[in-house]
Design a protein around this motif. Structure first.
Motif, PDB file in Angstrom:
ATOM      1  N   TRP A  80       0.804  -1.231   0.000  1.00 26.30           N
ATOM      2  CA  TRP A  80       0.000   0.000   0.000  1.00 26.30           C
ATOM      3  C   TRP A  80       0.840   1.286   0.000  1.00 26.30           C
ATOM      4  O   TRP A  80       0.273   2.374  -0.002  1.00 26.30           O
ATOM      5  N   ARG A  81       2.162   1.192  -0.015  1.00 22.91           N
ATOM      6  CA  ARG A  81       2.975   2.408  -0.083  1.00 22.91           C
ATOM      7  C   ARG A  81       3.020   2.921  -1.513  1.00 22.91           C
ATOM      8  O   ARG A  81       3.127   2.145  -2.468  1.00 22.91           O
ATOM      9  N   PRO A  82       2.960   4.236  -1.712  1.00 22.81           N
ATOM     10  CA  PRO A  82       3.073   4.796  -3.057  1.00 22.81           C
ATOM     11  C   PRO A  82       4.538   4.957  -3.463  1.00 22.81           C
ATOM     12  O   PRO A  82       5.395   5.297  -2.630  1.00 22.81           O
ATOM     13  N   VAL A  83       4.813   4.686  -4.744  1.00 23.52           N
ATOM     14  CA  VAL A  83       6.168   4.850  -5.271  1.00 23.52           C
ATOM     15  C   VAL A  83       6.097   5.603  -6.601  1.00 23.52           C
ATOM     16  O   VAL A  83       5.055   5.652  -7.266  1.00 23.52           O
ATOM     17  N   GLU A  84       7.227   6.187  -6.972  1.00 27.00           N
ATOM     18  CA  GLU A  84       7.349   6.898  -8.247  1.00 27.00           C
ATOM     19  C   GLU A  84       8.083   6.015  -9.252  1.00 27.00           C
ATOM     20  O   GLU A  84       9.101   5.388  -8.926  1.00 27.00           O
ATOM     21  N   LEU A  85       7.533   5.978 -10.454  1.00 32.06           N
ATOM     22  CA  LEU A  85       8.139   5.224 -11.546  1.00 32.06           C
ATOM     23  C   LEU A  85       8.544   6.191 -12.654  1.00 32.06           C
ATOM     24  O   LEU A  85       7.807   7.141 -12.958  1.00 32.06           O
ATOM     25  N   GLU A  86       9.672   5.929 -13.248  1.00 27.99           N
ATOM     26  CA  GLU A  86      10.097   6.664 -14.439  1.00 27.99           C
ATOM     27  C   GLU A  86      10.498   5.641 -15.485  1.00 27.99           C
ATOM     28  O   GLU A  86      11.318   4.753 -15.228  1.00 27.99           O
ATOM     29  N   GLY A  87       9.886   5.762 -16.676  1.00 27.26           N
ATOM     30  CA  GLY A  87      10.189   4.798 -17.720  1.00 27.26           C
ATOM     31  C   GLY A  87       9.148   4.826 -18.817  1.00 27.26           C
ATOM     32  O   GLY A  87       8.592   5.880 -19.135  1.00 27.26           O
ATOM     33  N   ARG A  88       8.813   3.637 -19.338  1.00 31.49           N
ATOM     34  CA  ARG A  88       7.923   3.543 -20.493  1.00 31.49           C
ATOM     35  C   ARG A  88       6.934   2.397 -20.298  1.00 31.49           C
ATOM     36  O   ARG A  88       7.287   1.334 -19.760  1.00 31.49           O
ATOM     37  N   TYR A  89       5.715   2.641 -20.742  1.00 30.04           N
ATOM     38  CA  TYR A  89       4.728   1.557 -20.829  1.00 30.04           C
ATOM     39  C   TYR A  89       5.027   0.698 -22.053  1.00 30.04           C
ATOM     40  O   TYR A  89       5.458   1.206 -23.101  1.00 30.04           O
ATOM     41  N   VAL A  90       4.783  -0.599 -21.923  1.00 23.82           N
ATOM     42  CA  VAL A  90       4.892  -1.524 -23.051  1.00 23.82           C
ATOM     43  C   VAL A  90       3.464  -1.848 -23.480  1.00 23.82           C
ATOM     44  O   VAL A  90       2.841  -2.785 -22.975  1.00 23.82           O
ATOM     45  N   GLU A  91       2.935  -1.041 -24.405  1.00 17.71           N
ATOM     46  CA  GLU A  91       1.523  -1.159 -24.772  1.00 17.71           C
ATOM     47  C   GLU A  91       1.190  -2.520 -25.374  1.00 17.71           C
ATOM     48  O   GLU A  91       0.089  -3.045 -25.175  1.00 17.71           O
ATOM     49  N   ASP A  92       2.139  -3.120 -26.103  1.00 15.07           N
ATOM     50  CA  ASP A  92       1.876  -4.425 -26.729  1.00 15.07           C
ATOM     51  C   ASP A  92       1.666  -5.527 -25.693  1.00 15.07           C
ATOM     52  O   ASP A  92       1.143  -6.589 -26.028  1.00 15.07           O
ATOM     53  N   GLY A  93       2.074  -5.275 -24.445  1.00 20.68           N
ATOM     54  CA  GLY A  93       1.903  -6.276 -23.407  1.00 20.68           C
ATOM     55  C   GLY A  93       0.621  -6.108 -22.595  1.00 20.68           C
ATOM     56  O   GLY A  93       0.469  -6.742 -21.546  1.00 20.68           O
ATOM     57  N   THR A  94      -0.318  -5.277 -23.089  1.00 15.30           N
ATOM     58  CA  THR A  94      -1.561  -5.022 -22.341  1.00 15.30           C
ATOM     59  C   THR A  94      -2.380  -6.299 -22.212  1.00 15.30           C
ATOM     60  O   THR A  94      -2.596  -7.037 -23.187  1.00 15.30           O
ATOM     61  N   VAL A  95      -2.853  -6.560 -21.006  1.00 19.15           N
ATOM     62  CA  VAL A  95      -3.664  -7.739 -20.686  1.00 19.15           C
ATOM     63  C   VAL A  95      -4.840  -7.278 -19.832  1.00 19.15           C
ATOM     64  O   VAL A  95      -4.736  -6.286 -19.087  1.00 19.15           O
ATOM     65  N   LEU A 111      -4.206  -4.068 -17.423  1.00 18.12           N
ATOM     66  CA  LEU A 111      -2.859  -4.329 -16.902  1.00 18.12           C
ATOM     67  C   LEU A 111      -1.840  -4.087 -18.016  1.00 18.12           C
ATOM     68  O   LEU A 111      -1.922  -4.706 -19.088  1.00 18.12           O
ATOM     69  N   VAL A 112      -0.894  -3.208 -17.725  1.00 19.69           N
ATOM     70  CA  VAL A 112       0.126  -2.855 -18.729  1.00 19.69           C
ATOM     71  C   VAL A 112       1.514  -2.952 -18.081  1.00 19.69           C
ATOM     72  O   VAL A 112       1.743  -2.366 -17.015  1.00 19.69           O
ATOM     73  N   PRO A 113       2.458  -3.666 -18.696  1.00 16.22           N
ATOM     74  CA  PRO A 113       3.823  -3.695 -18.145  1.00 16.22           C
ATOM     75  C   PRO A 113       4.488  -2.321 -18.254  1.00 16.22           C
ATOM     76  O   PRO A 113       4.259  -1.575 -19.208  1.00 16.22           O
ATOM     77  N   PHE A 114       5.327  -2.030 -17.259  1.00 18.21           N
ATOM     78  CA  PHE A 114       6.037  -0.743 -17.227  1.00 18.21           C
ATOM     79  C   PHE A 114       7.520  -1.040 -17.028  1.00 18.21           C
ATOM     80  O   PHE A 114       7.911  -1.710 -16.065  1.00 18.21           O
ATOM     81  N   GLU A 115       8.363  -0.523 -17.950  1.00 15.03           N
ATOM     82  CA  GLU A 115       9.810  -0.660 -17.814  1.00 15.03           C
ATOM     83  C   GLU A 115      10.316   0.518 -16.999  1.00 15.03           C
ATOM     84  O   GLU A 115      10.395   1.657 -17.500  1.00 15.03           O
ATOM     85  N   ALA A 116      10.586   0.254 -15.719  1.00 12.12           N
ATOM     86  CA  ALA A 116      11.000   1.322 -14.807  1.00 12.12           C
ATOM     87  C   ALA A 116      12.518   1.368 -14.706  1.00 12.12           C
ATOM     88  O   ALA A 116      13.186   0.338 -14.530  1.00 12.12           O
ATOM     89  N   GLU A 117      13.051   2.577 -14.815  1.00 12.49           N
ATOM     90  CA  GLU A 117      14.501   2.786 -14.722  1.00 12.49           C
ATOM     91  C   GLU A 117      14.914   2.927 -13.271  1.00 12.49           C
ATOM     92  O   GLU A 117      14.248   3.593 -12.467  1.00 12.49           O
ATOM     93  N   LEU A 118      16.024   2.272 -12.919  1.00 11.23           N
ATOM     94  CA  LEU A 118      16.596   2.343 -11.581  1.00 11.23           C
ATOM     95  C   LEU A 118      17.927   3.088 -11.621  1.00 11.23           C
ATOM     96  O   LEU A 118      18.566   3.182 -12.669  1.00 11.23           O
ATOM     97  N   PRO A 119      18.348   3.612 -10.483  1.00 14.86           N
ATOM     98  CA  PRO A 119      19.678   4.232 -10.438  1.00 14.86           C
ATOM     99  C   PRO A 119      20.756   3.211 -10.832  1.00 14.86           C
ATOM    100  O   PRO A 119      20.695   2.039 -10.456  1.00 14.86           O
ATOM    101  N   GLY A 120      21.716   3.654 -11.594  1.00 18.54           N
ATOM    102  CA  GLY A 120      22.771   2.757 -12.047  1.00 18.54           C
ATOM    103  C   GLY A 120      22.511   2.165 -13.407  1.00 18.54           C
ATOM    104  O   GLY A 120      23.322   1.378 -13.911  1.00 18.54           O
ATOM    105  N   GLY A 121      21.349   2.479 -14.001  1.00 22.71           N
ATOM    106  CA  GLY A 121      21.071   2.005 -15.349  1.00 22.71           C
ATOM    107  C   GLY A 121      20.290   0.712 -15.425  1.00 22.71           C
ATOM    108  O   GLY A 121      19.949   0.256 -16.524  1.00 22.71           O
TER     109      GLY A 121
END
Length: 304
Positions: A80-95, A111-121
């Motif tokens: 239930w904690r909120p987090v921030e995501l930075e990245g891109r949705y993968v629309e072709d993976g929508t379910v 439901l859509v997959p999200f490629e989230a970037e982390l520190p360090g690449g």
């Protein structure tokens, strides 16, 4: 016609009292087991509510604070904690998620997959529940599925633990549970592209920037209703006490000495039939009295 006399009460045998006692104890034990079960449900629900109240309104943190890399699993204390995501949705993976109504309205979750970037690449693939869409005309799919924003997206999601994999079947492009492996595998392209980057969690969308022109319906906040488990627990305890108290009261009522009041004695005497009075025998004195009375009446008549 006289009323019938009340029948005498037959006392119970020791065997009968023992049987009744065992039944009362068993009933009380079953009630206490049910009370304990309801109590545990109450305490579990209170713990869930405390977790929601402490986490849901917290300030968003970077997703790396909770999921530090591929293969990470969400700590139960961070649900239930909120987090921030930075990245891109993968629309072709929508379910689409089936059989998960919102406010009593049947429909699907997007439901859509999200490629989230982390520190360090590094990157992780996190499934995001973007919201709710109602049933279409044939109820097998929605009429339209709003597309996610293109390009780089900054999103805020509520973290949830991965659900257990479902054994129920579903049409192509749909699932019965939000399990990361099942969701990615249900997409048209499969899950090979996300291998080595999946995590054991998913997110429920709160906001996204840039905002799309059309979005799915927003998901409701978590339910914090404690339910009726505590009152049910007390009710079962009362039932247990009632079973034992009922046996004790029955035993005292049927084994105490019988006392008879004066009113009961009078009532019993009234119910018994009375014998008719026996005729009294005529004695010699009665004959003499009768003769004297007759002679007196004769003198009165002659003098007149």
């Amino acid at each position: 016609m006289t009323a019938p006399a009340p029948e005498a009460r037959v006392p119970r045998t020791r065997r009968q009292w023992f049987t009744l006692g065992v039944a009362a104890v068993l009933l009380a034990v079953l009630c206490l087991v049910a009370a304990r079960w309801q109590w545990h449900r109450y305490t579990d629900r209170e713990a869930q509510i405390d977790l929601v109240e402490s986490n849901y309104s917290a300030e968003p943190v970077p997703v790396a604070d909770l999921l530090d890399g591929p293969g990470a699993v969400l700590d139960p204390a961070d649900v239930w904690r909120p987090v921030e995501l930075e990245g891109r949705y993968v629309e072709d993976g929508t379910v689409l998620l089936r059989n998960r109504p919102v406010h009593g309205t049947p429909g699907f979750h997007v439901l859509v997959p999200f490629e989230a970037e982390l520190p360090g690449g590094d990157e992780i693939v996190l499934v995001v529940d973007r919201g709710f869409v109602p049933l279409g005309q044939d109820a097998s799919a929605p009429s339209t599925v709003p597309a996610p924003p293109d390009g780089e997206v900054r999103a805020v999601v509520t973290m949830r633990a991965d659900e257990p994999a479902s054994g129920r079947g579903a049409p192509d492009g749909q699932v019965q549970a939000i399990n990361t492996a099942q969701v990615l595998a249900a997409a048209p392209g499969g899950a090979d592209w996300a291998q080595g980057r999946m995590v054991g969690a998913y997110g429920q969308l709160r906001s996204e920037d840039p905002a799309p022109a059309v979005s799915p319906g927003a998901l409701p906040p978590p339910d914090t209703d404690p339910g009726s488990h505590l009152s049910y627990a007390f009710q079962w305890v009362v039932f247990a006490l009632g079973a034992v108290a009922g046996y004790v009261l029955l035993w005292r009522r049927e084994t105490r000495p019988v006392t008879v009041t004066a009113g009961e004695l009078l009532e019993e005497s009234d119910l018994q039939p009375r014998r008719p009075a026996r005729p009294r025998r005529t004695s010699d004195e009665d004959y003499e009295d009768a003769l004297l009375d007759g002679a007196g009446q004769a003198r009165d008549t002659s003098s007149a």
